[in-house]
Scaffold this motif. Structure first.
Motif, mmCIF file in Angstrom:
data_model
loop_
_atom_site.group_PDB
_atom_site.id
_atom_site.type_symbol
_atom_site.label_atom_id
_atom_site.label_comp_id
_atom_site.label_asym_id
_atom_site.label_seq_id
_atom_site.Cartn_x
_atom_site.Cartn_y
_atom_site.Cartn_z
ATOM 1 N N HIS A 167 45.102 14.201 38.276
ATOM 2 C CA HIS A 167 45.710 14.663 39.527
ATOM 3 C C HIS A 167 46.963 15.499 39.236
ATOM 4 C CE1 HIS A 167 47.035 14.721 43.675
ATOM 5 N NE2 HIS A 167 48.184 14.154 43.324
ATOM 6 N N LYS A 168 47.809 15.011 38.330
ATOM 7 C CA LYS A 168 49.029 15.748 37.989
ATOM 8 C C LYS A 168 48.704 17.078 37.311
ATOM 9 C CE LYS A 168 52.314 11.901 37.522
ATOM 10 N NZ LYS A 168 53.192 11.172 36.568
ATOM 11 N N LEU A 169 47.726 17.065 36.427
ATOM 12 C CA LEU A 169 47.326 18.305 35.763
ATOM 13 C C LEU A 169 46.779 19.310 36.768
ATOM 14 C CD1 LEU A 169 45.600 16.884 32.559
ATOM 15 C CD2 LEU A 169 47.620 18.360 32.593
ATOM 16 N N ASP A 170 46.020 18.813 37.733
ATOM 17 C CA ASP A 170 45.443 19.690 38.748
ATOM 18 C C ASP A 170 46.541 20.338 39.589
ATOM 19 O OD1 ASP A 170 43.051 20.784 39.784
ATOM 20 O OD2 ASP A 170 43.144 19.469 41.516
ATOM 21 N N LEU A 171 47.540 19.568 39.970
ATOM 22 C CA LEU A 171 48.664 20.121 40.742
ATOM 23 C C LEU A 171 49.441 21.137 39.911
ATOM 24 C CD1 LEU A 171 50.081 16.922 42.524
ATOM 25 C CD2 LEU A 171 48.733 18.775 43.537
ATOM 26 N N PHE A 172 49.680 20.800 38.649
ATOM 27 C CA PHE A 172 50.409 21.688 37.742
ATOM 28 C C PHE A 172 49.669 23.017 37.595
ATOM 29 C CE2 PHE A 172 51.612 23.219 33.510
ATOM 30 C CZ PHE A 172 52.991 22.997 33.477
ATOM 31 N N ALA A 173 48.346 22.928 37.427
ATOM 32 C CA ALA A 173 47.541 24.138 37.268
ATOM 33 C C ALA A 173 47.530 24.964 38.549
ATOM 34 C CB ALA A 173 46.112 23.762 36.872
ATOM 35 N N THR A 174 47.330 24.308 39.683
ATOM 36 C CA THR A 174 47.274 25.018 40.966
ATOM 37 C C THR A 174 48.566 25.769 41.228
ATOM 38 O OG1 THR A 174 45.757 23.364 41.867
ATOM 39 C CG2 THR A 174 46.933 24.721 43.448
ATOM 40 N N ASP A 175 49.678 25.176 40.844
ATOM 41 C CA ASP A 175 50.984 25.811 41.026
ATOM 42 C C ASP A 175 51.124 27.082 40.206
ATOM 43 O OD1 ASP A 175 53.516 25.695 42.336
ATOM 44 O OD2 ASP A 175 54.435 25.079 40.447
ATOM 45 N N ARG A 176 50.268 27.230 39.192
ATOM 46 C CA ARG A 176 50.303 28.402 38.310
ATOM 47 C C ARG A 176 49.100 29.318 38.511
ATOM 48 N NH1 ARG A 176 53.258 24.584 36.900
ATOM 49 N NH2 ARG A 176 55.070 24.801 35.513
ATOM 50 N N GLY A 177 48.397 29.120 39.620
ATOM 51 C CA GLY A 177 47.263 29.988 39.923
ATOM 52 C C GLY A 177 46.048 29.729 39.073
ATOM 53 N N ILE A 178 45.921 28.507 38.540
ATOM 54 C CA ILE A 178 44.815 28.163 37.643
ATOM 55 C C ILE A 178 43.969 27.067 38.269
ATOM 56 C CG2 ILE A 178 44.189 27.233 35.374
ATOM 57 C CD1 ILE A 178 46.879 28.357 34.347
ATOM 58 N N THR A 179 42.668 27.234 38.215
ATOM 59 C CA THR A 179 41.732 26.201 38.652
ATOM 60 C C THR A 179 41.217 25.450 37.432
ATOM 61 O OG1 THR A 179 41.016 27.454 40.590
ATOM 62 C CG2 THR A 179 39.538 25.732 39.794
ATOM 63 N N ILE A 180 41.308 24.124 37.468
ATOM 64 C CA ILE A 180 40.688 23.308 36.424
ATOM 65 C C ILE A 180 39.298 22.920 36.900
ATOM 66 C CG2 ILE A 180 40.792 21.172 35.101
ATOM 67 C CD1 ILE A 180 43.789 21.192 35.350
ATOM 68 N N TYR A 181 38.294 23.186 36.069
ATOM 69 C CA TYR A 181 36.957 22.735 36.460
ATOM 70 C C TYR A 181 36.318 21.944 35.327
ATOM 71 C CZ TYR A 181 34.343 26.529 34.024
ATOM 72 O OH TYR A 181 33.774 27.376 33.103
ATOM 73 N N PRO A 182 35.579 20.876 35.678
ATOM 74 C CA PRO A 182 35.072 19.934 34.686
ATOM 75 C C PRO A 182 33.652 20.252 34.239
ATOM 76 C CG PRO A 182 34.760 19.031 36.872
ATOM 77 C CD PRO A 182 35.384 20.401 37.055
#
Length: 422
Positions: free
Chosen positions: A89-104
């Motif tokens: 969850h924290k990584l997802d928020l961190f990524a979203t804040d930088r314009g990055i989508t994490i996908y599994p």
């Protein structure tokens, strides 16, 4: 972040007009074999943001483990390292804040030894080696894979895509192309119709299994040099470029020198021009550089590879060496990822070698500072160690296999005065 550095900005007013050639500009990192410490992922995300990459592909299952905490099948995590729901969850928020989508990614039906730890028959295999999942007539394997897809979908609510693997399968009796194809088609439908996402599959799904469902918008990711991007795009199949001879950061650790990059032989290249007679760019979504960890795994931890792989650098696999692994891993990715990022953002065929090298080295210094600072922020909360040894990425060879380096990483660290615990 390019205009401002160290708290100062070199402009007071600026108007920017810019856009990328491709909408998908990514990096794959492999936690399925050697788990990547959370602070390292934070550093990678910050480095990606500096390079205007927008997709982090997390390869979360492979021979060695399932890397998220499964509430439905807790046995999958038994004696394995994994990411908690809060970590992701924290990584997802961190990524979203930088314009990055994490996908599994759940990589099935091949690369599936990680599912063998479930003892009650929830996942059926092709043979006693338990390397490939069997799509049994009763639907046991498929129904339980759908449960895992549901879990991982809920962990990554911001991702519009989910990768379901499909690579490197081998016919074994009832486990054949038709069997594997039916499994991946069912999972593509599950991703699309139940979770309202788009599935991504490796290029074997359309080219070997003949099992890509275009009606659901499934995306093919090309990793093999035999992958025919021209044919795929001409058939209206959306495609991501990741061919290993050009974009595997671990594979090209010494076979892709800085002058090779500057000469457009790898990483920095026109992915539309050099991949078939006619590439229908409307269906070429972009590309991903990939950083696999199978070359770190000792043979007994990472099933399915030749005995010589990982033998002398298997020590990096253990948790107590997370800090040293972090340095090794990051120095293979950066700064060379900058070249791939430039390819995916906007390749410039007229750029001279001299100008490319100037920009590349300028980017490497910015990346060093940024990545080092991000590692310092997060390493303590995740017990990564107090004495993280750092080296400038432009000075590290970034080699992952002993036969590609003249010295093992263990010997390299010792020569630098770093003690390696046994």
């Amino acid at each position: 972040s390019q205009i401002c550095t160290a708290g100062f900005c070199n402009v007071s007013s600026v108007s920017i007009y810019d856009k990328p050639t491709y909408p998908h500009r990514g990096l794959l990192i492999d936690s399925g074999r050697r788990i990547i410490p959370v602070p390292v992922i934070y550093a990678i995300l910050d480095g990606m943001a500096a390079l205007r990459l927008n997709a982090l592909h997390l390869h979360l299952t492979d021979w060695a483990g399932v890397r998220w905490k499964s509430s439905s099948f807790p046995r999958l995590n038994f004696k394995k390292r994994y990411y908690s729901k809060l970590d992701l969850h924290k990584l997802d928020l961190f990524a979203t804040d930088r314009g990055i989508t994490i996908y599994p990614e759940i990589d099935v039906p091949g690369h599936a030894h990680c599912f063998a730890s479930v003892e009650k028959g929830e996942f059926l295999f092709c043979d006693t080696k338990k390397w490939q999942l069997f799509n049994d007539p009763g639907g046991t394997t498929l129904s339980n894979l759908k449960v895992l897809v549901r879990e991982i979908s809920s962990l990554f609510p911001n991702s519009p895509i989910i990768h379901i693997g499909g690579d490197e399968t081998e016919d074994k009796g009832s486990c054949n192309k038709e069997n594997f194809g039916a499994l991946t088609l069912a999972l593509q439908n599950e991703v699309s119709k139940v979770h309202h996402r788009r599935a991504v599959v490796w290029n074997e799904v359309p080219e070997v299994l003949s099992a890509l469902n275009q009606k659901t918008g499934t995306i093919a990711q090309c990793w093999s040099p035999t992958c025919n991007i021209s044919r795929l795009t001409s058939e209206g199949i959306f495609t991501i470029m990741s061919r290993y001879d050009s974009f595997y950061l671990d594979h090209t650790s010494t076979t892709c020198s800085l002058m090779d990059i500057a000469s457009q032989r790898c990483l920095w290249d026109d992915i539309a021009r050099n991949n078939g007679d006619t590439v229908y760019t409307r269906f070429l979504l972009g590309g991903e550089a990939t950083m696999w960890t199978d070359e770190y795994c000792p043979h007994d931890k990472c099933v399915g590879h030749a005995d010589t792989w990982g033998g002398k650098i298997g020590w990096l696999f253990h948790k107590r060496h997370d800090a040293l692994f972090a340095q090794n891993f990051l120095s293979v990715i950066f700064p060379r990822l900058a070249a791939a990022a430039g390819t995916f953002y906007r390749f410039n065929s007229t750029l001279s070698k001299e100008m490319f090298l100037r920009r590349y080295l300028a980017a490497s210094y910015r990346l060093d500072r940024r990545i080092y600072q991000e590692m310092q922020k997060h390493r303590h909360e995740h017990n990564l160690g107090q004495n993280l040894y750092t080296c400038p990425t432009v000075d590290c060879s970034g080699c992952t296999m002993t036969h590609r380096c003249d010295v093992t990483w263990e010997e390299y660290f010792r020569s630098a005065g770093v003690k390696i615990a046994k």
